[in-house]
Design a protein around this motif. Structure first.
Motif, short mmCIF file in Angstrom:
data_model
loop_
_atom_site.label_atom_id
_atom_site.label_comp_id
_atom_site.label_asym_id
_atom_site.label_seq_id
_atom_site.Cartn_x
_atom_site.Cartn_y
_atom_site.Cartn_z
N ASN A 1 33.29 -47.63 50.50
CA ASN A 1 32.01 -47.72 50.02
C ASN A 1 31.47 -46.41 49.27
O ASN A 1 31.71 -45.18 49.67
CB ASN A 1 30.99 -47.81 51.30
CG ASN A 1 31.41 -49.16 51.96
OD1 ASN A 1 31.88 -50.13 51.35
ND2 ASN A 1 31.09 -49.24 53.16
N LEU B 1 20.31 -54.96 45.00
CA LEU B 1 20.50 -56.40 45.18
C LEU B 1 18.98 -57.05 45.52
O LEU B 1 18.90 -58.27 45.00
CB LEU B 1 21.37 -56.73 46.25
CG LEU B 1 22.86 -56.35 46.18
CD1 LEU B 1 23.68 -56.99 47.20
CD2 LEU B 1 23.40 -57.10 44.80
N LYS C 1 29.41 -51.24 48.31
CA LYS C 1 30.58 -50.94 47.66
C LYS C 1 30.25 -50.31 46.26
O LYS C 1 30.91 -49.44 45.67
CB LYS C 1 31.61 -51.95 47.37
CG LYS C 1 32.28 -52.31 48.61
CD LYS C 1 33.38 -53.65 48.42
CE LYS C 1 34.18 -53.65 49.65
NZ LYS C 1 35.37 -54.10 49.35
N THR C 2 29.13 -50.70 45.52
CA THR C 2 28.86 -50.50 44.22
C THR C 2 27.58 -49.59 44.21
O THR C 2 27.30 -48.83 42.86
CB THR C 2 28.61 -51.59 43.31
OG1 THR C 2 27.60 -52.32 43.73
CG2 THR C 2 29.92 -52.46 43.38
N VAL D 1 27.97 -59.94 51.73
CA VAL D 1 28.39 -58.55 51.21
C VAL D 1 27.69 -57.52 52.25
O VAL D 1 26.73 -58.00 53.12
CB VAL D 1 27.75 -58.28 49.78
CG1 VAL D 1 28.24 -59.05 48.62
CG2 VAL D 1 26.26 -58.37 49.75
N VAL E 1 25.71 -54.35 52.72
CA VAL E 1 24.80 -53.60 52.10
C VAL E 1 24.07 -52.27 52.95
O VAL E 1 24.11 -52.48 54.08
CB VAL E 1 23.39 -54.38 51.74
CG1 VAL E 1 23.92 -55.74 50.81
CG2 VAL E 1 22.60 -54.97 53.10
N ASP F 1 24.16 -53.02 47.64
CA ASP F 1 25.58 -53.14 47.84
C ASP F 1 26.12 -51.98 48.16
O ASP F 1 26.01 -50.96 47.42
CB ASP F 1 26.09 -53.60 46.32
CG ASP F 1 27.73 -54.23 46.79
OD1 ASP F 1 28.49 -53.55 47.45
OD2 ASP F 1 27.93 -55.41 46.30
N ASN G 1 23.87 -63.00 49.84
CA ASN G 1 22.99 -62.80 48.44
C ASN G 1 23.73 -63.99 47.81
O ASN G 1 24.91 -64.01 47.27
CB ASN G 1 23.37 -61.45 47.70
CG ASN G 1 22.75 -61.36 46.53
OD1 ASN G 1 21.67 -61.91 46.34
ND2 ASN G 1 23.37 -60.55 45.52
#
Length: 108
Positions: free
Chosen positions: A32, A101, A96-97, A71, A73, A94, A66
């Motif tokens: 993450n 969201l 991971k990114t 996911v 978050v 998110d 979502n």
């Protein structure tokens, strides 16, 4: 060392190296973004529309649905001065990114 022993050693070493490479790649892909980095990005986004008074983020990601997908978050919040006092917002990003969201205004 016999030829057979050397061949077996080389095959084992190659297999071990390939396995280590795949494990490292899979591990790095599942990591993450640090929550501090996510919060910094979100604050920069909010600052494009004015100053930010305060912010917070949960350090441990949680599951979030979502658009029918689950996911992980980070949840957090932002406050900034508004026309009638402080405006409060909650967000989900998110893990991971770091992609934002959801943002919701919180009525006090």
């Amino acid at each position: 060392m016999k030829k057979c022993d050397r061949t077996a050693f080389l095959i084992g070493a190659a297999a071990g190296a390939a396995a280590a490479f795949l494990i490292q790649k899979q591990t790095s892909e599942s990591m993450n973004v640090p929550p501090e980095k996510v919060l910094k990005q979100i604050k920069e986004t909010f600052k494009q529309n004015g100053p930010v008074d305060g912010s917070w983020i949960q350090m441990k990601p949680e599951e979030y649905e979502n658009n029918g997908f689950r996911v992980l978050v980070y949840k957090g919040g932002i406050s900034r001065p508004g026309d009638t006092g402080n405006e409060q917002f909650e967000f989900a990003a998110d893990a991971k990114t770091g992609t934002l969201l959801n943002v919701q205004s919180v009525n006090l």
